[in-house]
Scaffold this motif. Structure first.
Motif: not given
Length: 307
Positions: A10-24, A26-34
């Motif tokens: 879900s693109a909406v949920d990926r955006h939500l997770l990115k917003a939460i995780l970006s609070r830190n 120092s974390w490097q984020l990578q995303f997969a769609e499935d």
């Protein structure tokens, strides 16, 4: 600087997770769609000869996805990348598959309904435990003991080193087993300190008084009679089994009144979350009659589970 792979269709949920995780930051984020895309990313990271640091330190995955779902992803990671912990994002209707994924090797979970409050602490808990698992396995230098015992004050910072010390005596156990043992111990010791010795009711975390929950913990750590209470941990083990008994000096409780921690309908409750994980990760769990002592038993899995 932890590298985190987020898997959600879900693109909406990926955006939500990115917003939460970006609070830190120092974390490097990578995303997969499935799940299938996540498998391909992991395989590329394993085959990369240019950057040995592209492999993630932790995976966060939704459970219900097309092509390859969260349970199948957990099974793949267990077989091919067993050293990478997986955190599940659970939602209503995914309880049964979540329980299966935890038993297959997932490290923990965060309900989608409370991601904003629960996801960051869950990630930090798992990463902290993984960090404490990195030790020298040379049996000639560090021969394993057959039993250990600890007495702890009600200080959360003591939990990680205690778990690390105990795990040093499990050198032949898989990383998956040791992480699940670590998660169960972390939850059980936290329960003994906060709910047992300090007598802070976990139900406060399910209300608008969550701040009061942490305020009471801070107050009672330095006030009588709570500050004089201790947590006692005794562990006996061999190459094939581990038995840990954790006791506190609190008033105890009636174990028969506890909501069934193995019922997947209780997956999304804050109260009882620790017991749910403990029962998912350990092979046998029991309480004494007074309710101030928990005994947990784990049998070592065949190492072919990691091949």
């Amino acid at each position: 600087m932890a590298k985190i792979l987020v898997v959600d269709d879900s693109a909406v949920d990926r955006h939500l997770l990115k917003a939460i995780l970006s609070r830190n930051p120092s974390w490097q984020l990578q995303f997969a769609e499935d799940g299938q895309q996540a498998v391909e990313l992991l395989q590329r990271s394993a085959n990369s000869q240019h950057d040995e640091n592209v492999e993630p330190d932790l995976i966060i995955t939704d459970l219900q996805m097309p092509e390859l779902d969260g349970l199948q992803l957990v099974q793949f990671v267990r077989e091919q990348f067993w050293h990478i912990p997986v955190i599940l994002v659970t939602s209503q209707g995914s309880e049964e598959i979540a329980v299966q994924a935890l038993r297959q090797g997932a490290a923990s979970f965060a309900p989608k309904s409370s991601l904003d409050a629960d996801l960051m602490p869950t990630i930090e808990q798992v990463l902290n435990l993984v960090a404490h698992m990195k030790f020298d396995r040379d049996l000639k230098i560090h021969p394993p003991a057959k039993s250990v015992a600890f007495v702890l004050e009600n200080e959360m910072s003591f939990i990680g080193p205690t778990i690390e010390h105990l795990q040093q005596n499990l050198p032949k156990w898989s990383d998956r087993d040791r992480l699940q043992i670590g998660m169960a111990l972390d939850e059980a010791i936290t329960n003994a300190m906060q709910h047992g010795n300090l007598e802070v009711d976990s139900c406060l975390r399910e209300s608008e008084e969550e701040d009061r929950y942490y305020q009471l913990i801070a107050e009672r750590k330095s006030s009588s009679p709570y500050c004089h209470r201790r947590v006692r941990i005794e562990a006996e083990f061999s190459e094939q089994h581990l038995c840990v008994q954790i006791s506190d000096d609190g008033q105890g409780f009636d174990p028969s009144t506890v909501i069934d921690p193995t019922d997947d309908e209780n997956l999304h409750r804050v109260s009882g979350r620790g017991l749910f994980l403990i029962n998912s990760f350990m092979d046998a769990v029991s309480h004494n009659g007074r309710g101030n002592q928990i005994t947990m038993i784990k049998f070592r899995q065949d190492e072919t589970d990691e091949s």
